[in-house]
Design a protein around this motif. Sequence first.
Motif, PDB file in Angstrom:
ATOM      1  N   ARG A 230     -28.036  36.340  31.980  1.00  0.00           N
ATOM      2  CA  ARG A 230     -28.221  38.449  32.239  1.00  0.00           C
ATOM      3  C   ARG A 230     -27.666  39.447  31.732  1.00  0.00           C
ATOM      4  O   ARG A 230     -26.487  38.970  32.411  1.00  0.00           O
ATOM      5  N   VAL A 231     -28.209  39.858  30.916  1.00  0.00           N
ATOM      6  CA  VAL A 231     -27.536  40.970  30.579  1.00  0.00           C
ATOM      7  C   VAL A 231     -27.942  42.559  30.613  1.00  0.00           C
ATOM      8  O   VAL A 231     -29.617  42.951  30.709  1.00  0.00           O
ATOM      9  N   HIS A 232     -27.361  43.287  31.610  1.00  0.00           N
ATOM     10  CA  HIS A 232     -27.582  44.443  32.963  1.00  0.00           C
ATOM     11  C   HIS A 232     -27.126  45.392  31.514  1.00  0.00           C
ATOM     12  O   HIS A 232     -26.255  45.987  31.386  1.00  0.00           O
ATOM     13  N   LEU A 233     -27.985  46.153  31.120  1.00  0.00           N
ATOM     14  CA  LEU A 233     -28.043  47.637  30.338  1.00  0.00           C
ATOM     15  C   LEU A 233     -27.752  48.852  32.097  1.00  0.00           C
ATOM     16  O   LEU A 233     -28.060  48.746  32.777  1.00  0.00           O
ATOM     17  N   LYS A 234     -27.270  49.851  31.064  1.00  0.00           N
ATOM     18  CA  LYS A 234     -27.948  50.730  31.375  1.00  0.00           C
ATOM     19  C   LYS A 234     -28.848  51.083  32.042  1.00  0.00           C
ATOM     20  O   LYS A 234     -29.343  51.428  32.864  1.00  0.00           O
ATOM     21  N   LYS A 235     -30.414  51.135  31.165  1.00  0.00           N
ATOM     22  CA  LYS A 235     -30.999  50.868  31.573  1.00  0.00           C
ATOM     23  C   LYS A 235     -32.321  49.791  31.163  1.00  0.00           C
ATOM     24  O   LYS A 235     -31.976  49.039  30.390  1.00  0.00           O
ATOM     25  N   GLY A 236     -31.905  48.798  32.677  1.00  0.00           N
ATOM     26  CA  GLY A 236     -32.609  47.907  32.288  1.00  0.00           C
ATOM     27  C   GLY A 236     -31.526  47.013  32.208  1.00  0.00           C
ATOM     28  O   GLY A 236     -30.535  46.626  31.859  1.00  0.00           O
ATOM     29  N   SER A 237     -32.500  45.055  32.411  1.00  0.00           N
ATOM     30  CA  SER A 237     -32.148  43.929  31.732  1.00  0.00           C
ATOM     31  C   SER A 237     -32.750  42.958  30.879  1.00  0.00           C
ATOM     32  O   SER A 237     -34.063  43.441  31.113  1.00  0.00           O
ATOM     33  N   PHE A 238     -32.171  42.245  30.584  1.00  0.00           N
ATOM     34  CA  PHE A 238     -32.806  41.334  29.821  1.00  0.00           C
ATOM     35  C   PHE A 238     -32.212  39.579  29.965  1.00  0.00           C
ATOM     36  O   PHE A 238     -31.410  39.395  30.285  1.00  0.00           O
ATOM     37  N   VAL A 239     -32.788  38.293  30.278  1.00  0.00           N
ATOM     38  CA  VAL A 239     -32.168  37.717  29.643  1.00  0.00           C
ATOM     39  C   VAL A 239     -32.341  36.902  28.658  1.00  0.00           C
ATOM     40  O   VAL A 239     -33.663  36.416  28.054  1.00  0.00           O
ATOM     41  N   LEU A 240     -31.341  36.012  28.158  1.00  0.00           N
ATOM     42  CA  LEU A 240     -31.087  34.750  27.001  1.00  0.00           C
ATOM     43  C   LEU A 240     -30.258  33.915  27.249  1.00  0.00           C
ATOM     44  O   LEU A 240     -29.844  34.126  28.140  1.00  0.00           O
ATOM     45  N   SER A 241     -31.132  32.845  26.594  1.00  0.00           N
ATOM     46  CA  SER A 241     -31.037  31.847  27.185  1.00  0.00           C
ATOM     47  C   SER A 241     -29.238  30.722  26.121  1.00  0.00           C
ATOM     48  O   SER A 241     -29.377  31.165  25.248  1.00  0.00           O
ATOM     49  N   THR A 242     -28.870  29.518  27.065  1.00  0.00           N
ATOM     50  CA  THR A 242     -27.884  29.081  25.888  1.00  0.00           C
ATOM     51  C   THR A 242     -27.226  28.476  25.838  1.00  0.00           C
ATOM     52  O   THR A 242     -27.348  27.206  26.788  1.00  0.00           O
ATOM     53  N   ARG A 243     -26.877  27.643  25.135  1.00  0.00           N
ATOM     54  CA  ARG A 243     -26.747  26.357  24.738  1.00  0.00           C
ATOM     55  C   ARG A 243     -24.719  25.882  25.048  1.00  0.00           C
ATOM     56  O   ARG A 243     -24.739  25.213  25.551  1.00  0.00           O
ATOM     57  N   LYS A 244     -24.344  27.032  24.656  1.00  0.00           N
ATOM     58  CA  LYS A 244     -23.302  27.423  25.547  1.00  0.00           C
ATOM     59  C   LYS A 244     -22.691  28.287  25.721  1.00  0.00           C
ATOM     60  O   LYS A 244     -22.253  29.035  25.757  1.00  0.00           O
ATOM     61  N   PRO A 245     -23.052  28.215  27.815  1.00  0.00           N
ATOM     62  CA  PRO A 245     -23.009  28.787  27.990  1.00  0.00           C
ATOM     63  C   PRO A 245     -21.127  29.715  28.427  1.00  0.00           C
ATOM     64  O   PRO A 245     -21.332  30.017  29.027  1.00  0.00           O
ATOM     65  N   GLU A 246     -19.939  29.014  28.419  1.00  0.00           N
ATOM     66  CA  GLU A 246     -19.361  28.579  28.585  1.00  0.00           C
ATOM     67  C   GLU A 246     -18.060  30.125  27.210  1.00  0.00           C
ATOM     68  O   GLU A 246     -17.452  30.502  27.503  1.00  0.00           O
ATOM     69  N   GLU A 247     -18.354  28.897  26.320  1.00  0.00           N
ATOM     70  CA  GLU A 247     -18.203  29.924  24.969  1.00  0.00           C
ATOM     71  C   GLU A 247     -18.978  30.941  24.859  1.00  0.00           C
ATOM     72  O   GLU A 247     -17.706  31.879  24.997  1.00  0.00           O
ATOM     73  N   LEU A 248     -20.213  31.429  25.594  1.00  0.00           N
ATOM     74  CA  LEU A 248     -20.712  32.967  25.592  1.00  0.00           C
ATOM     75  C   LEU A 248     -19.741  33.192  26.411  1.00  0.00           C
ATOM     76  O   LEU A 248     -19.876  34.723  26.317  1.00  0.00           O
ATOM     77  N   MET A 249     -19.486  33.152  27.879  1.00  0.00           N
ATOM     78  CA  MET A 249     -18.799  33.617  28.794  1.00  0.00           C
ATOM     79  C   MET A 249     -17.250  34.193  28.458  1.00  0.00           C
ATOM     80  O   MET A 249     -17.077  35.342  28.537  1.00  0.00           O
ATOM     81  N   ALA A 250     -16.791  33.347  27.540  1.00  0.00           N
ATOM     82  CA  ALA A 250     -15.980  33.410  27.600  1.00  0.00           C
ATOM     83  C   ALA A 250     -16.016  34.519  26.578  1.00  0.00           C
ATOM     84  O   ALA A 250     -14.924  35.242  26.523  1.00  0.00           O
TER      85      ALA A 250
END
Length: 161
Positions: free
Chosen positions: A131-151
């Motif tokens: 979940r990407v929190h922006l200054k105004k709102g948020s959106f959700v993107l799925s991923t198959r590489k959660p550890e790499e993305l969070m790193a």
Amino acid sequence: MVFKEEQYLRNIWLLPFILVLSLFFGIILLVKDLSGDAGLQGTLALTLLMAVMGSVLWLLLTMKLEIRMDDWGLSFKSPPFINSWKKYSWESIQHIEPVSTRAIWGTGGIGIRYSLRGEWRYIFSVRHAIRVHLKKGSFVLSTRKPEELMAAWENWKIVNE
């Protein structure tokens, strides 16, 4: 560190199900049509069914989600509906958090949708999402590489502080 990921909707269990279902109904209508029992309405029904199922299969085969994190920020696109990159600079992103999508009903299912929470959800995988929190709102993107993305997020967050 640059993060790139492509997810295809065709990699889900729904595709074989739709293929078998369309084949089943198509064969039934084709047999009725060839035996002469269907008449004009049967031929029109067969044509309409094949057109609808063909369109659904085309969407399942061509839809994908591309995610990119680089020194500018986070970008994504989802052809054939979102063909240009949606770009969010690091300054506009407040926080990114991992979200579990194991409960498929909690995310509203697979595909692109607008949720009751008031956010867009791009779900192409049933395991992990962010979940990407922006200054105004948020959106959700799925991923198959959660550890790499969070790193990658942690790396860019440190660099931009």
